[in-house]
Design a protein around this motif. Structure first.
Motif, PDB file in Angstrom:
ATOM      1  N   LEU A 240       0.824  -1.204   0.000  1.00 22.08           N
ATOM      2  CA  LEU A 240       0.000   0.000   0.000  1.00 22.08           C
ATOM      3  C   LEU A 240       0.862   1.259   0.000  1.00 22.08           C
ATOM      4  O   LEU A 240       0.527   2.255  -0.651  1.00 22.08           O
ATOM      5  N   SER A 241       1.960   1.219   0.739  1.00 26.96           N
ATOM      6  CA  SER A 241       2.856   2.372   0.795  1.00 26.96           C
ATOM      7  C   SER A 241       3.481   2.650  -0.571  1.00 26.96           C
ATOM      8  O   SER A 241       3.517   3.802  -1.038  1.00 26.96           O
ATOM      9  N   ASP A 257      -9.741   6.155  -4.935  1.00 27.89           N
ATOM     10  CA  ASP A 257      -8.870   4.998  -4.672  1.00 27.89           C
ATOM     11  C   ASP A 257      -7.754   5.376  -3.713  1.00 27.89           C
ATOM     12  O   ASP A 257      -7.452   4.660  -2.761  1.00 27.89           O
ATOM     13  N   LEU A 258      -7.126   6.502  -3.983  1.00 28.42           N
ATOM     14  CA  LEU A 258      -5.995   6.928  -3.164  1.00 28.42           C
ATOM     15  C   LEU A 258      -6.422   7.232  -1.733  1.00 28.42           C
ATOM     16  O   LEU A 258      -5.738   6.871  -0.767  1.00 28.42           O
ATOM     17  N   LEU A 264      -6.732   3.189   4.922  1.00 23.56           N
ATOM     18  CA  LEU A 264      -6.342   1.852   5.376  1.00 23.56           C
ATOM     19  C   LEU A 264      -4.995   1.904   6.096  1.00 23.56           C
ATOM     20  O   LEU A 264      -4.824   1.341   7.185  1.00 23.56           O
ATOM     21  N   ARG A 265      -4.039   2.591   5.491  1.00 24.20           N
ATOM     22  CA  ARG A 265      -2.715   2.732   6.107  1.00 24.20           C
ATOM     23  C   ARG A 265      -2.782   3.552   7.394  1.00 24.20           C
ATOM     24  O   ARG A 265      -2.081   3.257   8.367  1.00 24.20           O
ATOM     25  N   ALA A 266      -3.614   4.582   7.401  1.00 26.31           N
ATOM     26  CA  ALA A 266      -3.713   5.451   8.577  1.00 26.31           C
ATOM     27  C   ALA A 266      -4.241   4.685   9.782  1.00 26.31           C
ATOM     28  O   ALA A 266      -3.734   4.839  10.905  1.00 26.31           O
ATOM     29  N   TYR A 267      -5.246   3.846   9.575  1.00 28.35           N
ATOM     30  CA  TYR A 267      -5.787   3.046  10.686  1.00 28.35           C
ATOM     31  C   TYR A 267      -4.784   1.986  11.148  1.00 28.35           C
ATOM     32  O   TYR A 267      -4.879   1.500  12.271  1.00 28.35           O
ATOM     33  N   ALA A 268      -3.834   1.646  10.277  1.00 27.11           N
ATOM     34  CA  ALA A 268      -2.798   0.693  10.652  1.00 27.11           C
ATOM     35  C   ALA A 268      -1.592   1.392  11.277  1.00 27.11           C
ATOM     36  O   ALA A 268      -0.501   0.848  11.313  1.00 27.11           O
ATOM     37  N   GLN A 269      -1.788   2.629  11.722  1.00 25.76           N
ATOM     38  CA  GLN A 269      -0.776   3.418  12.447  1.00 25.76           C
ATOM     39  C   GLN A 269       0.401   3.837  11.569  1.00 25.76           C
ATOM     40  O   GLN A 269       1.507   4.037  12.065  1.00 25.76           O
ATOM     41  N   ASP A 270       0.167   3.989  10.287  1.00 22.87           N
ATOM     42  CA  ASP A 270       1.196   4.512   9.397  1.00 22.87           C
ATOM     43  C   ASP A 270       1.157   6.037   9.495  1.00 22.87           C
ATOM     44  O   ASP A 270       0.242   6.683   8.983  1.00 22.87           O
TER      45      ASP A 270
END
Length: 523
Positions: A240-241, A257-258, A264-270
Motif C-alpha cells: 500500500l505504501s 482509490d488513493l 487503510l494505512r492510517a488506521y494501521a498506524q502509518d
C-alpha cells in the motif's frame, strides 16, 4: 443418524472388506443417505480400499480429494501413489495434486524420475488453465533458473526471469487468474525495476481487495490500532505504501482509490499516511498532493484528528500543518495562540520552515517583549543550519558575526601572566572584546551574566552609555563558545555591575588606559 444399513456397512469396512471400504468411502465422499459429506473420512476408507487393489478407490481419490485435504492428514506423501496412478489413468485433477505432493517436498525426494514425471504432470495441469498449477510451475522454473545461474557462476537476471522467461509467462497467467502470491511477486519485480505501469496493473487489484476486505472492520474502529496493523500485515502495508507513492505521481489517479488506501494505512498506524490524509482533508496541497487532488471543501475536524495522530507519532510536519489549519480564516475555531503553539512544537522537533516562521514572528514583535530578538536569532540559527535560505538572510540582517576588534586583539597579544593575575576581570574583558568585536565602552560595561544567552551574546549597555545601541552577536563556533564559558567562570559569583568590585565606569576606564599605556611602553 446412521441407519441399520449404514451401520452394517461400517462394520464390514472395519472388518477389512475392500468392497465395503470402497462403498463407505464413496458415501462419505459425496454425502447423503444418512451419512454426511466428510472428505477426511472418505480419504481414510478409500485409501484402505486402494491398498487392497480397489482401482476405483484410487481413481476416486485422484479425481475428488483436493490437495488441502491431504495437507490436513499430517502425512500427504503417503497418498502420492494413488495420485500418480490416477494421473497415468488420465484423471486431470490428479495431475496437479500429484505434482504438488512431489515438488513441494523435493528436499526429501531421491527419485529423480518421479520428480520429472511430476513436472510433466504439472505442465499438463498448467496448460489446462489451472491457476494453482501455473503458479507452481512458475516457481519450479524460477528455481531451475537460479540453479543454472549458480552452476554457470553468473548473476541471476531477475528482469529477464520475470519479463521474458518461461517462468514469467506462467507467473503472469497465474496472476491474471487471481493467484495472490503471483500478483505480489510480479508487483515486487515491477517495483524493483521501476516499471510503474506494470506495478499499478498488478498492485491495484490487490489493494482494492484489501480495501473491500477490511471495510467493515474500519467502520468499527474509533482510532488506529496495532491490532489492525498486525491484521493487515507487513507485506500488505509495504504494498500500500509503494502504491501510494506511485499514485501520487500520476495525474490519472482516481482520488477515491488513493483516499481509501491512505485511510487503510492510517488506521494501521502509518504516520506518513495519517499526515497525507490529514493534509488532503484540510486541503493543504503540497506539490505531491496537488497532482491528484483538486480544490474542494475542507473537513477540518477529520483533518485535525489525523494530523494529531501523526504528530503524536513524532512527525514535525504534522504539527506544522496543524498550525496552518488554526490560522485559516475560514476555520470556525481559528486561534492564533494554538497556531503558534503547534508551530513552536514543530520548530522544537527540527522543522526548518517552522523554525524560520518562529524566528520571523519573534523579530516582528521584538518591541513587545524583552529578548524577542534573542528568541528570533535562536530559531533563525537553527533554520539556517538546515540550509533555509530565507532564515540565513534574515539572520544576517538582525544579528552580527563575531569580528575581532583591532585594539583588543593587539592588547591581548601583549598581556603578560602577571597582568592576568593582578587584573583578571579587566584582562578578561579585553579578551572578550578581541573575540567578539566589542568597543571599549562595551567591553568595560557588559554584564557577562546577562549577556551570554548560549547561542548569542547580547551587547546592551544603553542604561550606562546612551550613545550605544543594542547588538546581538551570534555564537557560531565551538571556539567562541569555549571562550565565553571560560571567561564566564572568571566572573562567576562576581557582581559585574557598577556597584561591583570593578568600580564605576570612570574607574574602569582609568584602569584600561593604564594597562594599555603599559602595553604601549612595553611594545
Amino acid at each position: 443418524m446412521a441407519s441399520r444399513k449404514d451401520l452394517a456397512l461400517i462394520r464390514a469396512a472395519r472388518a477389512n472388506q475392500s468392497g465395503a471400504q470402497l462403498l463407505l468411502g464413496k458415501r462419505y465422499l459425496f454425502g447423503g443417505d444418512g451419512l454426511p459429506q466428510n472428505l477426511q473420512t472418505a480419504l481414510h476408507w478409500l485409501d484402505r480400499a486402494a491398498k487392497q487393489d480397489e482401482k476405483d478407490a484410487w481413481l476416486l481419490i485422484g479425481e475428488h480429494i483436493p490437495y488441502d485435504t491431504l495437507v490436513q492428514s499430517g502425512n500427504p506423501l503417503a497418498y502420492v501413489l494413488w495420485y500418480e496412478r490416477a494421473f497415468d489413468a488420465g484423471i486431470l485433477p490428479a495431475a496437479w495434486v500429484f505434482a504438488s505432493l512431489v515438488l513441494s517436498d523435493q528436499a526429501s525426494l531421491t527419485d529423480e524420475g518421479l520428480a520429472q514425471k511430476a513436472l510433466r504432470a504439472l505442465q499438463k495441469a498448467a496448460a489446462t488453465g489451472l491457476p494453482e498449477a501455473q503458479w507452481l510451475l512458475a516457481k519450479q522454473q524460477h528455481r531451475a533458473d537460479i540453479a543454472r545461474s549458480i552452476e554457470q557462476e553468473q548473476p541471476l537476471d531477475l528482469e529477464a526471469l520475470y519479463r521474458q522467461g518461461e517462468a514469467a509467462g506462467w507467473a503472469r497467467k497465474a496472476a491474471d487468474a487471481g493467484v495472490e502470491q503471483a500478483q505480489y511477486l510480479l508487483a515486487e519485480a515491477a517495483w524493483v525495476h521501476s516499471d510503474w505501469e506494470v506495478f499499478l496493473r498488478r498492485a491495484m487489484p490487490l489493494a482494492r481487495e484489501l480495501v473491500a476486505q477490511h471495510a467493515a472492520h474500519i467502520a468499527q474502529l474509533n482510532a488506529p490500532s496495532e491490532e489492525f496493523a498486525a491484521l493487515l500485515g507487513t507485506e500488505n502495508l509495504q504494498l500500500l505504501s509503494r502504491l501510494t507513492k506511485v499514485l501520487l505521481g500520476d495525474d490519472q489517479t482516481n482520488s477515491d482509490d488513493l483516499l481509501a488506501l491512505l485511510e487503510l494505512r492510517a488506521y494501521a498506524q502509518d504516520r506518513h499516511a495519517q499526515l497525507l490524509l490529514g493534509s488532503v482533508l484540510a486541503r493543504i496541497y503540497t506539490e505531491e498532493i496537488s497532482v491528484v487532488f483538486e480544490a474542494g471543501t475542507a473537513n477540518y475536524k477529520k483533518a485535525i484528528r489525523w494530523l494529531e495522530y501523526a504528530a503524536a507519532q513524532g512527525l514535525p510536519e504534522a504539527w506544522y500543518r496543524l498550525s496552518m489549519i488554526y490560522l485559516k480564516p475560514e476555520f470556525s475555531q481559528r486561534n492564533t495562540e494554538d497556531a503558534y503553539r503547534y508551530l513552536e512544537r514543530a520548530a522544537e522537533m527540527g522543522h526548518n520552515q517552522a523554525q524560520y516562521e518562529c524566528g520571523a514572528k519573534a523579530w516582528r514583535h521584538r518591541r513587545e517583549t524583552a529578548d524577542n530578538d534573542v528568541q528570533a536569532v535562536y530559531w533563525l540559527q537553527k533554520a539556517a543550519a538546515q540550509q533555509h535560505a530565507q532564515a540565513a538572510i534574515l539572520l544576517a540582517k538582525i544579528s552580527e558575526q563575531a569580528t575581532p576588534e583591532e585594539w583588543a586583539v593587539e592588547a591581548r597579544t601583549q598581556l603578560t601572566h602577571q597582568m592576568m593575575v593582578e587584573a583578571p576581570f579587566l584582562t578578561a574583558r579585553i579578551e572578550l572584546a578581541a573575540v567578539f568585536g566589542l568597543s571599549r565602552a562595551e567591553a568595560l560595561l557588559i554584564d557577562l551574566h546577562t549577556a551570554d544567552k548560549g547561542h548569542c551574546l547580547v551587547v546592551d549597555i544603553r542604561d550606562h552609555y546612551a550613545r550605544s545601541k543594542r547588538r546581538v552577536i551570534v555564537v557560531s563556533t565551538g571556539e567562541e563558545r569555549q571562550t565565553l564559558d571560560r571567561l564566564g567562570r572568571i566572573f562567576e559569583g562576581i557582581d559585574c555591575g557598577l556597584e561591583g568590585p570593578e568600580g564605576n565606569y570612570r574607574q574602569r576606564q582609568y584602569r584600561l588606559k593604564t594597562i594599555l599605556s603599559l602595553l604601549d611602553r612595553a611594545a
